[in-house]
Design an enzyme around this catalytic site. Structure first.
Site: not given
Ligand code: NAI
Length: 584
Positions: A126, A179, A197, A268-269, A291-292, A441
């Site tokens: 994975y 995605r 998965k 998923e994704d 799941d996301d 991430n």
């Molecule tokens: P997204 O693009 O939907 O959201 C990103 C957010 O960050 C937006 O609200 C944006 O306004 C904000 N942002 C961007 N630049 C900024 C700044 N300079 N200051 C403040 N806020 C800022 O992305 P999504 O899908 O919500 O994912 C975000 C992160 O979370 C990714 O890195 C992803 O890999 C990680 N993630 C981790 C998971 C885990 O640990 N299990 C699960 C899902 C996501």
């Protein structure tokens, strides 16, 4: 790390009873003895093939003499050779290809090998390696697995489903490949994700491998590299969009309802603009979850609930700052808010505990750019009227941390280093055990590195990350860092819904999963231990989470009633373990 499993793996006899009859029968052997094929046909069936472990009696009965070398081996002996072959591979993609080939040849050996080396091999089957496998899907493709439901065949979606390799299916994982992890649109290559998965559904949840079905909705790709690749195996067309897209998804869902009623359908994704509307539309119509959105929220919630317990306070006493208001940030906040209400807070009280910040600063009622999901977290402007603002009127993370006594800080923003030393020191000045989760991430986008967080807080921070991190050594202590990985949740949800015969996946069930996960936090026994259990304990923990999910499903009226003993037994019996069945 190597983990040995023994007698607990032997398949248990299926129990008959009123409750048992209500859920689908699940025999120990995937096929009746009289239907077992002979010769090469048997060796080509990955669910039945035992390779060199076929006994003399079986070799005689199924005409295998001569087709196999004369030496009869045990599963343990086969494992030694399989691991040796694995170790001989030069890079992770080659290791992935090897394991996938093994999966297509001998499922028991594949899953036993994975279980014995779970820490080492989970990242190969994975994330992160599966991302490379998706990118190179058309180049490393060997044998069919799962289903391609492509848009040009939209008039025969039900027929495509009827072509599935196995009649009975407990869990489908479906993607449209748009995605994929952090690497975006992979078109048909996205099928690698449902395959990987579902391997974890089996490895950890114990869902029978022949009862899982990976599906790719091939709606085209906008990835120019894929479209221009002469070897690309998907539908060579740009993505369909708008109503045409949603109509196709609906054709698929209706066909699943018709052909595989009661099967758990996990999305998923999918890209965010599709993921939420699809979940909202179908969550009350069939047994389904995303799941996301929901798994991410549940695992983060589980880790936070564990951390909160370590601090000795209740969740409802926390003041939570979420940095990043995208799908993940809002999803995690929604999960926490639901749990707070579960602890007795009113909607208004729960809402007042959240401070959500995005790239334009704190969400507050004066902002006109918020989506409906974000608007829920807007603080009344009156509450922040005298607060410092930047020249363009934003209230930044520094200002929020300076103004409130934040106890929890979660990063889902993709902004590297956003949790700076002054911010973290200011938070740690006001609370004894700050809970700080830089979850973005990959590691290059993480809001902070764990080592800094531990140092800046004099070892007091309770930390979890998005990507796997090595333990931090501080003042003679070795502090493990939990990884908020959805693998803690989705296999257990699958097991829970199958064992309980649930008809829906409700928010309360996701919350129950998070609570059960928190209850197994090693940090509860040793406050410097990891907030989440190690991978090699996950099968056991998954069974406990599945039980909690089943109990909640019954409480919510979406699963048939059973007493706790019966449900617990059912969970144990449903959890398949890789051991060879005696065929003759
Ligand atoms: P997204 O693009 O939907 O959201 C990103 C957010 O960050 C937006 O609200 C944006 O306004 C904000 N942002 C961007 N630049 C900024 C700044 N300079 N200051 C403040 N806020 C800022 O992305 P999504 O899908 O919500 O994912 C975000 C992160 O979370 C990714 O890195 C992803 O890999 C990680 N993630 C981790 C998971 C885990 O640990 N299990 C699960 C899902 C996501």
């Amino acid at each position: 790390m190597k983990t040995r499993f023994s007698s607990a793996w032997e398949p248990t006899a299926k129990k008959e009873g009123s409750f048992t009859k209500m859920v689908t029968a699940r025999p120990n052997m995937p096929i009746g003895r009289s239907n077992i094929p002979r010769g090469m046909d048997l060796l080509n069936r990955q669910g039945l093939n035992k390779g060199t472990a076929f006994t003399e009696v079986e070799r005689t009965e199924f005409r295998l003499h001569g087709l196999l070398p004369p030496q009869v081996e045990t599963l343990d002996e086969q494992l030694v050779r399989a691991y040796e072959a694995y170790r001989r591979k030069d890079d992770d993609v080659e290791r992935h290809i090897y394991l996938r080939a093994l999966q297509d040849t001998n499922e028991v050996l594949f899953y036993r090998l994975l279980l014995d080396h779970i820490e080492e091999m989970t990242p190969i089957v994975y994330t992160p390696t599966v991302a490379l496998a998706c990118e190179q899907f058309s180049h490393i493709y060997r044998r069919p697995r799962g289903l391609f439901i492509s848009y040009p065949r939209r008039d025969s979606v039900a027929q495509l489903l009827r072509n599935r390799p196995n009649q009975d299916v407990d869990v489908i994982v479906v993607t449209d490949g748009e995605r994929i992890l952090g690497i975006g649109d992979q078109g048909a290559g996205g099928l690698g994700i449902p395959i990987g998965k579902l391997s974890l559904y089996t490895l950890i949840g114990g869902i029978r491998p022949e009862r899982t079905l990976p599906i790719l909705l091939d709606v085209g790709t906008n990835n120019a590299a894929r479209l221009n690749d002469p070897e690309y195996l998907g539908w060579r067309h740009e993505r369909i969009t708008g109503q045409v897209y949603f109509d196709f998804v609906d054709q698929f869902v209706q066909a699943v309802k018709q052909e595989l009623p009661g099967t758990c359908l996990q999305w998923e994704d999918f890209a965010t603009p599709h993921a939420r509307p699809i979940l909202t539309r179908y969550r009350d119509e069939l047994l389904t979850f995303n799941d996301d959105i929901q798994g991410t929220a549940a695992v983060a919630l589980g880790a936070i609930l564990g951390a909160v317990k370590v601090t000795g306070k209740g969740l409802k006493e926390q003041r939570i700052v979420v940095f990043g208001a995208g799908s993940a940030g809002i999803g995690v906040a929604d999960g926490l808010r639901g749990a707070m209400k579960g602890e007795g807070l009113s909607e208004e009280e729960a809402h007042s505990r959240f401070w959500v910040v995005d790239k334009d600063g704190l969400l507050h009622s004066g902002r006109k750019d918020l989506t409906a999901e974000q608007g829920v977290y807007a603080q009344p402007e009156s509450r922040v009227s005298g607060w410092p603002r930047t020249s363009n009127g934003r209230i930044g993370l520094t200002d929020v941390i300076g103004k409130i006594d934040a106890t929890v800080l979660i990063g889902l923003s993709t902004v590297r280093g956003a949790f700076s030393e002054p911010i973290v020191r200011e938070m740690a000045r006001k609370v004894d055990r700050p809970i700080i989760f830089p979850l973005s991430n990959p590691t290059s986008r993480s809001e902070a590195n764990a080592e800094d967080l531990i140092r800046w807080t004099d070892g007091r921070a309770l930390v979890a990350s998005g990507s796997p991190l090595a333990p931090v050594s501080y003042n003679g202590r070795n502090i493990p860092i939990a990884q908020c990985n959805n693998v803690y949740i989705f296999p257990a949800i699958g097991l829970g819904v199958i064992a309980s015969g649930a008809r829906r996946v409700t928010e309360a069930m996701m919350l129950a999963a998070a609570r059960a996960l928190a209850g197994h936090s090693p940090a509860l026994k040793d406050s410097s231990a990891s907030l989440l259990p190690p991978l090699n304990e996950l099968r056991r923990v998954a069974a406990e989470i599945a039980f909690a999910v089943g109990v909640e499903a019954q409480k919510g009226g979406v699963a048939p009633k059973a007493d706790e003993g019966e449900l617990r037994q059912r969970v144990i019996e449903t959890q398949w373990a890789p051991a060879y069945a005696t065929l003759a």
